[in-house]
Scaffold this active site. Structure first.
Site, PDB file in Angstrom:
ATOM      1  CG  ASP A   1       4.559 -20.084 -52.472  1.00  0.00           C
ATOM      2  OD1 ASP A   1       4.330 -20.992 -51.525  1.00  0.00           O
ATOM      3  OD2 ASP A   1       4.361 -20.700 -53.530  1.00  0.00           O
TER       4      ASP A   1
ATOM      5  CE1 TYR B   1       6.009 -24.393 -58.525  1.00  0.00           C
ATOM      6  CE2 TYR B   1       6.501 -22.398 -56.950  1.00  0.00           C
ATOM      7  CZ  TYR B   1       5.656 -23.336 -57.467  1.00  0.00           C
ATOM      8  OH  TYR B   1       4.608 -23.789 -56.591  1.00  0.00           O
TER       9      TYR B   1
ATOM     10  CG  HIS C   1       4.818 -29.052 -54.472  1.00  0.00           C
ATOM     11  ND1 HIS C   1       5.795 -28.686 -55.248  1.00  0.00           N
ATOM     12  CD2 HIS C   1       3.861 -28.467 -54.680  1.00  0.00           C
ATOM     13  CE1 HIS C   1       5.198 -27.593 -56.292  1.00  0.00           C
ATOM     14  NE2 HIS C   1       3.970 -27.579 -55.890  1.00  0.00           N
TER      15      HIS C   1
ATOM     16  CB  SER D   1       1.114 -27.965 -50.814  1.00  0.00           C
ATOM     17  OG  SER D   1       0.257 -27.380 -52.320  1.00  0.00           O
ATOM     18  CG  ASN D   2      -1.678 -29.207 -54.594  1.00  0.00           C
ATOM     19  OD1 ASN D   2      -2.805 -28.668 -54.730  1.00  0.00           O
ATOM     20  ND2 ASN D   2      -0.494 -28.770 -54.723  1.00  0.00           N
TER      21      ASN D   2
ATOM     22  CD  GLN E   1       0.847 -23.038 -52.004  1.00  0.00           C
ATOM     23  OE1 GLN E   1       1.206 -22.987 -53.048  1.00  0.00           O
ATOM     24  NE2 GLN E   1       1.768 -22.724 -50.716  1.00  0.00           N
TER      25      GLN E   1
END
Length: 325
Positions: A46, A51, A130, A160-161, A186
């Site tokens: 992942d 990042y 994301h 995700s989220n 996720q």
């Protein structure tokens, strides 16, 4: 190693988080961890296109860039499934999520292309939205993802989220339009449970709720399976390091926490495993099952997580843990 599925793809039931690779974790250690993970049967990694922008000296593309280089150097092709995310990269250097790119159709197309180029792939195995983007209608985002799938640039769509009601909205929209539905979800999750009336301190984190778990079970009963992935499953080392436990969010400061830790220690004594291993096994044995996403900075930490995939809790142990607190 245990295995699960994402759509038609078989992946390891343990996911390796690459967030710090290429930035805080040096290249040699990052490569050694990846090599060991694959050697042990790990096939699910992942990352995200942001990042780690919040770490001084980095811009937010370092993890994807490192993974792309590792793939080329090792000759890795489709045997390792790499999931990435888009939408949270700041548009202004030096800022944070207040200037994130968001999930407009234009951003989705451009960010996905950048991720493919960094990772060195023609098709992204899993691509998540994301975080929620309040400025962009969910229909626009899902339509942009559908175009990527249709053109062969993305295999599996993830969210995700996102709040539970948005998952149901996504189901309804994709079903009505004939678009690919988000198969991978996720969120943050661990054995210790926070209070939901106290906000989490961590930037951008959204925790799995009982309602979300109920949604996933109900969807499975209707033949719509999801792969549920949990980040921060070991709470930054709080299960084994007192100084990390002391730094936990105030959301964990409630009577249920010591009760759960007491139950955890009972199962640790019964199994001979570590606290971390029991937590990971508890997640994998859950209903719905949860894929722990572990971030490690050493081979020792990775090996502990890998060994957890061989630990199967009895139904009584799992329930005792679940009902504690």
């Amino acid at each position: 190693m245990r295995y699960t599925t994402i759509g038609d793809r078989r992946v390891s039931a343990l996911c390796l988080g690459a967030m710090k690779f290429g930035s805080e974790t040096d290249d040699a250690t990052s490569a050694a961890v990846l090599d060991r993970f694959v050697e042990a049967g790990g096939t699910f990694v992942d990352t995200a296109d942001c990042y780690q922008f919040w770490v001084e000296g980095f811009e937010g593309h370092e993890s994807e860039t490192f993974l792309g280089r590792w793939r080329r150097e090792r000759g890795i092709t489709d045997e390792v499934v790499i999931a990435t995310k888009l939408g949270a990269q700041p548009t202004v250097p030096g800022t944070g999520l207040e200037t994130k790119e968001g999930l407009s159709a234009e951003v989705v197309a451009a960010a996905a292309e950048r991720s493919r180029r960094r990772l060195g792939v023609d098709r992204l195995d899993v691509l998540y939205a994301h975080q929620e983007d309040e400025r962009t209608p969910l229909e626009e985002t899902l339509g942009a993802f559908a175009e990527l799938v249709d053109e062969g640039s993305v295999e599996n769509v993830g969210l995700s989220n996102h709040r539970s009601w948005k998952l149901e909205r996504a189901r309804a929209v994709t079903e009505a339009r004939g678009w690919p539905r988000p198969r991978v979800l996720q969120y943050r999750y661990s054995y210790l449970q926070p209070r939901f009336d106290v906000p989490l301190r961590s930037m951008g984190h959204m925790h799995i709720t009982p309602e979300l778990l109920d949604f996933v079970r109900a969807e499975a009963a209707e033949g719509r399976e999801h792969t549920l992935v949990a980040y921060t499953p070991l709470l930054w080392g709080a299960y084994t390091r007192p100084e990390k436990a002391a730094e936990l969010d105030g959301a964990y400061d409630h009577p249920g926490t010591p009760a759960r830790l007491a139950a955890l220690d009972e199962v640790v004594r019964e199994t001979g495993a570590t606290r971390n291993q029991v937590v990971l096994a508890w997640l994998m044995d859950s209903d719905p099952s949860v894929v722990p996403l572990v971030g490690v900075s050493s081979l020792e930490q990775l090996n502990e997580a890998i060994e957890a995939t061989d630990l199967v809790l009895s139904e009584e142990q799992w329930r005792r843990l679940a009902e504690a607190g």
